[in-house]
Design an enzyme around this catalytic site. Structure first.
Site, PDB file in Angstrom:
ATOM      1  CB  CYS A 169      44.396  38.188  44.354  1.00 38.65           C
ATOM      2  SG  CYS A 169      43.739  36.667  44.742  1.00 38.65           S
ATOM      3  NE  ARG A 212      33.209  46.485  44.406  1.00 38.47           N
ATOM      4  CZ  ARG A 212      33.213  44.885  44.041  1.00 38.47           C
ATOM      5  NH1 ARG A 212      33.615  44.186  44.997  1.00 38.47           N
ATOM      6  NH2 ARG A 212      33.241  44.498  42.860  1.00 38.47           N
ATOM      7  CG  HIS A 228      34.550  40.648  38.185  1.00 38.35           C
ATOM      8  ND1 HIS A 228      34.564  41.988  38.936  1.00 38.35           N
ATOM      9  CD2 HIS A 228      35.575  40.031  38.862  1.00 38.35           C
ATOM     10  CE1 HIS A 228      34.704  42.417  39.629  1.00 38.35           C
ATOM     11  NE2 HIS A 228      35.703  41.092  40.162  1.00 38.35           N
TER      12      HIS A 228
END
Lengths: 303, 303
Positions: free
Chosen positions: A241, A16, A208
């Site tokens: 990112c 995901r 995370h």
């Protein structure tokens, strides 16, 4: 001396959070095969997709097909992200074990990412969480930009606590605190987590981290010392990112595994299988994955 | 809570430990210009070259010319590696401020790297150290493979302590403990350093981490907590790993700086100048440097 947990749960978010940030799309059948391989690595938790509007994230437009086609193992929690009630319907139809909602601790990032203010997001998430629970699912929450916002810079601990309070009050099982743009440093993690853990039990907090500035494992170390035992990561450091193309993204599952196992902390993961499934993904993506593990593996081959 | 020093000394080893592991040679005049730029970054220590037989390390064959041509600043220690008395002569002729000797804590690595057993290395290094001191120089020592050997695997703490004992007994000012192949994990760093610091003062120990498995900054964090304030690193993560081509090498000065400054630990380094001199080196090497800082910098440009 460090105070370390004996055991840690690594939650794989590559299918995901990894794939949604990759420009290269991979075929649905390859994605299914890859998730099936991940199920053989010893992982106990895999976030396989997101039930979002395919206009937003075309890479995950095959959510239902993926969720329905993978081979599920009974000892693995298969989770999916859901932004709203329509997403929840999809996830329930696909019989996910867990669903996850998300919002930001920073107003501007929330607005840009969800197109709503923080206060307008609560009434959207509350029924999703409560209907998910009513349907017998556990519901996870992601809080983004906990350690910094690409638009606002600093994010106050008060904002993080306020968002966390609300989400827990709706029945969230676990909150995952995201360093969305990978700016956190270990001191900051200590300061923020110390406040968070005065308010919420450590068993219900996950971290995370993104490795954009190379600090992810140092940040993990601080969280471990504060008793955190749930960490999100993506195999091979998949994902990049979105705010810094070309830069490292998610903390790599394989690098996290290297450090934890070396420290004698049990993860249940099998190294050979991890590398095998990362290699499969590299083939299908047609590119090298950025994790340190995969870099050293490639150099072994070329030697 | 973490116990962190207020100030850390970063010792730049890029011109030596970095360039010696790069296949691409750069022109002597560019090397000189680069070191002059490094002198403007706020660094207080730069290891500029190695006085070794050019047959071994052709990249550093210009040692004397470099040492004699750079513009020196009075508040910076300019150091060079010397393997033996001939190397020391060169370093003294070039008026280095400090010289550094090296050996391994593992028998096989020492044999492959220096072509001598550990016990046969002592009589070579002892006069180098003592003559260096007699010439008014401070002498540093590198202990390699402290956390693992590419040939033997584990390296015992006893071996590390035995080599350290000998080198300190010869008058070494500071020992730099190297994770030569980048395998160390934070727990191991804690265990090894705890023993080391029972024997030697923390002011005389430096840590030299490689980021091959991504653990360097986590390892730095443990060392900081144990009171270590001297760290070696190479700008941009220059250098690769000789035992794992393609993999990350030295901990990057710019990434170390990012973490330390973020934690409020003073380094004296100036970010803009660091990045500027890393960009210069990228141009001259004709390749991108692997540090996270330089990756994110590149993505800013391409945005």
């Amino acid at each position: 001396m460090m105070s370390l947990p004996k055991k840690v749960t690594i939650k794989e978010v590559g299918p995901r959070d990894g794939l949604q940030n990759e420009k290269q799309m991979i075929k649905t059948e390859d994605k299914i095969e890859w998730i099936n391989m991940l199920s053989e690595t010893g992982l106990s938790y895999i976030e396989i997709t997101s039930f979002v509007n395919p206009k937003w994230i075309p890479q995950l437009a095959d959510a239902i097909q993926v969720a329905k086609s993978i081979k599920r193992k009974s000892d693995i929690t298969y989770a999916a992200l859901v932004p709203n009630e329509r997403g929840l319907e999809g996830a329930l139809a696909a019989n996910m074990d867990e669903v996850a909602v998300f919002m930001s601790a920073s107003e501007t990032h929330n607005l840009k990412n969800i197109n709503k203010s923080i206060s307008d997001t609560y009434p959207v998430l509350k029924p999703v969480i409560q209907e998910g629970i009513a349907a017998g699912k556990s519901v996870r929450g992601y809080v983004s930009t906990v350690f910094g916002c690409p638009y606002e810079g600093n994010v106050s601990i008060d904002s993080v606590l306020a968002v966390s309070d609300k989400l827990f009050s709706y029945g969230i099982e676990e909150l995952s605190f995201g360093d969305t743009i990978g700016v956190a440093n270990p001191k900051q993690v200590e300061v923020v987590l110390t406040e968070v853990l005065k308010r919420f039990p450590k068993e219900r907090i996950a971290m995370h981290f993104h490795n954009t500035r190379g600090t992810a494992l140092a940040n993990v170390l601080v969280a471990l010392n504060l008793g955190i035992t749930n960490f999100d990561s993506a195999l091979g450091g998949l994902g990049g990112c979105p705010y810094a193309p070309g830069a490292s993204g998610n903390l790599a599952t394989d690098d996290l595994h290297y450090m934890l196992e070396g420290m004698g902390i049990e993860t249940g993961l099998k190294r050979k299988e991890l590398i095998h499934s990362a290699r499969f993904l590299e083939e299908k993506l047609g590119k090298a994955l950025p994790s340190h593990t995969m870099q050293t593996e490639r150099s072994k081959i070329s030697n």
